[in-house]
Scaffold this motif. Structure first.
Motif, mmCIF file in Angstrom:
data_model
loop_
_atom_site.group_PDB
_atom_site.id
_atom_site.type_symbol
_atom_site.label_atom_id
_atom_site.label_comp_id
_atom_site.label_asym_id
_atom_site.label_seq_id
_atom_site.Cartn_x
_atom_site.Cartn_y
_atom_site.Cartn_z
ATOM 1 N N GLU A 186 0.869 -1.154 -0.213
ATOM 2 C CA GLU A 186 -0.007 0.006 -0.019
ATOM 3 C C GLU A 186 0.841 1.224 -0.039
ATOM 4 O OE1 GLU A 186 -2.867 0.194 3.310
ATOM 5 O OE2 GLU A 186 -3.391 2.287 2.886
ATOM 6 N N GLU A 222 -4.855 3.505 -2.115
ATOM 7 C CA GLU A 222 -5.563 4.340 -1.345
ATOM 8 C C GLU A 222 -5.554 5.800 -1.994
ATOM 9 O OE1 GLU A 222 -5.352 4.544 2.843
ATOM 10 O OE2 GLU A 222 -5.664 6.754 2.953
ATOM 11 N N HIS A 225 -3.615 8.595 -0.564
ATOM 12 C CA HIS A 225 -2.331 8.416 -0.747
ATOM 13 C C HIS A 225 -1.854 8.796 -2.097
ATOM 14 C CE1 HIS A 225 -1.963 5.206 2.688
ATOM 15 N NE2 HIS A 225 -2.688 6.283 3.093
ATOM 16 N N HIS A 250 -8.290 1.364 -1.007
ATOM 17 C CA HIS A 250 -8.889 2.019 0.071
ATOM 18 C C HIS A 250 -9.330 3.275 -0.286
ATOM 19 C CE1 HIS A 250 -6.422 0.230 3.842
ATOM 20 N NE2 HIS A 250 -7.590 -0.615 3.382
ATOM 21 N N ASP A 295 -11.107 3.216 3.688
ATOM 22 C CA ASP A 295 -10.175 3.683 4.786
ATOM 23 C C ASP A 295 -10.562 5.240 5.199
ATOM 24 O OD1 ASP A 295 -8.180 3.778 6.792
ATOM 25 O OD2 ASP A 295 -6.644 3.549 5.375
#
Ligand code: XUL
Ligand code: MN
Length: 357
Positions: A186, A222, A225, A250, A295
């Motif tokens: 990730e 994600e 991110h 995510h 998330d």
């Protein structure tokens, strides 16, 4: 030649969606500047939230599954994980993944796999192998590596070239430990580090191909991110899908280049959310069992009573966006593209998102 296809063959039939989150997504609201603002919720109570909100997948850090991991024997840890696996089953839930938490021990202060101290690197690998045993006992093959402290605040403090070799060594040790586990990297470019190693999915996939078994190393993307790296999350997802390496997501949102905000999916930028769902849906995401992970965290100032509303809301926003994607006028889109009428295409997208078509 790689083709974009799903389980149904060449005809796009859309994704097949199941949802997951981790216990950390029901948070106490603490931040670096103040104490928690909501009371802790016991793990057993959190488990009851999943089905109620329509989620079936549970994401774990190793010590979410087995608290006080560093203080008990490996045998006891595995027995505890197996017991939790049975509880999950009885609740109609499935463990999606286990992620070794390599950022809270005094031995991971200066990095885990990439620490300059060989004893700390050894600890990080041993803990990761235990996380794999925990995952197997819980009933999942998926290991997530969020490389929280693998990077630097002071660039000169580490040899970055060597650090990547340490990362590859750790990945290979994990692959060798269990023949069935798969590793999902990730990527995140910063926070808590100033600069993290493997900051994007491109970096993650490059190291996957160098590993001893590239078929068992992939990625989890994600939204926040990717945005922190200044990249478009839907393009990042498309890149991983092209490599058949998008094994989880995510989804959330992020308002510019700040701390990792974990906002509700689609709440900051609807068009970016539309494009993420478009890319996932076109590729038949989920047909191989991939989860849609959310998330997301509620606001620090949210009162306790509504502390899980963000999960229900983000799932709803995702499902509404699937509808938007599937009702988009693809014929008109093709005509605009063919005619290089990008003003027309822009209008088509925005009118659709605004419900004006
Ligand atoms: C950190 C983050 C983590 C990982 C799991 O930014 O996203 O919650 O998803 O360790
Ligand atoms: Mn995450």
């Amino acid at each position: 030649m790689a083709r974009i296809a799903n389980k149904q063959g060449d005809k796009p039939v859309g994704g097949k969606y199941r949802f997951s989150f981790g216990p950390w997504n029901i948070s106490e609201g603490a931040d670096p500047f103040g104490p928690p603002v909501r009371k802790p919720v016991a793990f057993a109570r959190k488990l009851k939230v999943y089905r109620k909100l329509g989620f079936t997948g549970v994401q774990f850090h190793d010590d979410d599954a087995v608290p006080d991991l560093d203080r008990i024997s490996a045998k006891a840890a595995v027995a505890q994980a197996a017991k939790l696996g049975r509880i999950l089953k009885s609740e109609g839930l499935e463990p999606e993944f286990v992620a070794p938490r390599l950022w809270e021990s005094p031995r991971t202060i200066d990095g885990a796999y990439t620490s300059n101290d060989p004893a700390c690197r050894r600890y990080a690998i041993e803990r990761s192998l235990l996380a794999i045993d925990i995952a197997a006992a819980l009933g999942t093959k998926n290991i997530v590596l969020w490389l929280a402290r693998e990077g630097t605040y002071i660039r000169e403090a580490k040899n970055a070239r060597l650090a990547h070799d340490h990362l590859l060594t750790a990945i290979n040790r994990m692959l060798a430990h269990h023949p069935d586990i798969r590793i999902m990297i990730e990527p995140k470019p910063n926070e808590p580090m100033d600069h993290a190693y493997l900051p994007t999915i491109g970096h993650a996939i490059a190291i996957a191909y160098l590993s001893d078994d590239p078929s068992r190393v992939g990625g989890l993307i994600e939204t926040a991110h990717a945005k922190l790296a200044g990249l478009d999350p839907s393009d990042e997802m498309a890149f991983a899908l092209f490599h058949k390496k998008l094994w989880s997501v995510h989804l959330n949102d992020q308002n510019g280049l700040k701390f990792d905000e974990d906002r509700n999916f689609g709440a900051v930028n609807l068009r970016e959310a539309f494009n993420q769902v478009r890319v996932l849906d076109e590729a038949g995401y989920g047909w191989n069992g991939e989860y849609v992970g959310l998330d997301v965290k509620t606001f620090r100032t949210q009162k306790q009573e509504k502390e899980t509303a963000h999960l229900a809301n983000s799932k709803r926003f995702f499902e509404l966006m699937v509808h938007k994607v599937r009702t988009f006028d693809r014929k008109a889109e093709s005509q605009c593209i063919k005619a290089r009428d990008y003003e027309g295409l822009e209008r088509l997208v925005i009118e659709h998102l605004l419900g004006a078509d």
